[in-house]
Design an enzyme around this catalytic site. Sequence first.
Site, PDB file in Angstrom:
ATOM      1  N   TYR A 164      77.123   5.335  53.461  1.00  0.00           N
ATOM      2  CA  TYR A 164      78.176   4.528  54.080  1.00  0.00           C
ATOM      3  C   TYR A 164      78.184   4.730  55.591  1.00  0.00           C
ATOM      4  O   TYR A 164      78.255   3.766  56.365  1.00  0.00           O
ATOM      5  CB  TYR A 164      79.512   4.932  53.471  1.00  0.00           C
ATOM      6  N   LYS A 168      77.702   2.092  58.701  1.00  0.00           N
ATOM      7  CA  LYS A 168      78.765   1.903  59.677  1.00  0.00           C
ATOM      8  C   LYS A 168      78.312   2.243  61.095  1.00  0.00           C
ATOM      9  O   LYS A 168      78.756   1.617  62.064  1.00  0.00           O
ATOM     10  CB  LYS A 168      79.987   2.739  59.276  1.00  0.00           C
TER      11      LYS A 168
END
Length: 259
Positions: A164, A168
Amino acid sequence: MPTPFSYALYPSLANKRVLITGGGTGIGSTLVEAFAGQSAEVSFLDISDEAALTLQERLSTATHPPRFVHCDLTDLDALAQTLAQIEQRSGPVDILINNAANDTRHAIEAISAKQWDDSIAVNLRHQFFCAQAVLPGMKAAGCGVILNMGSISWHRALPDLALYMTAKAAIEGLTRGMARDLGPHNIRVNSVIPGAVRTPRQTMLWHTPEEEAKIVGGQCLKQRVEPEDVAALVLFLASDNAARCTGREYFVDAGWYGA
């Protein structure tokens, strides 16, 4: 926090065509409601049909009732068809909010190549291709706004989020590259970096009372960040009041520096 939350009003957002991904729940649903409150024409994508339809019904009395469209953002063919249909129905998108993501925790040792690809698809890839799809309309109009939702997670190096955080972190690079390339067309591109936002999902899965106390203890401001705080920043950046803001990251994290 005021109840109900009171947003500034931005006349430049009235009647603007806004597309929000992941708009059915969490921060996304708050964004849908906030833009509807500005009299914008909102279309929002999600795969959570029940929540999205409930939101659509709740906002049915808005000046321009938001329209939900079911779409799996990881299916690029379906995404392209969906965005073409939205443009055919409502006209070119003026404001794109790339919000959809999935922050499921994971151990590095347990990740397969397919899980890597799936994570990139749901957290990064669609942001590029949504932007690509709306560009012809924005270029023809001579203006546009793209806001990419990032995350405080990789700035803080939070545990069990390696995939993740990779996506990001890349979003901030994507934002700067797009801002440079699209600036000559008067298209503004920014990243919004939420902190530890108190959403139902976070509260249910991870933000225990102990974790909440730790978060607040590390923040300069000793209040939880709410979805409305994020929406307030997004409204500003989407409006003409932010006409000279592009290529940057804007944090709404209550100054979360501590451990």
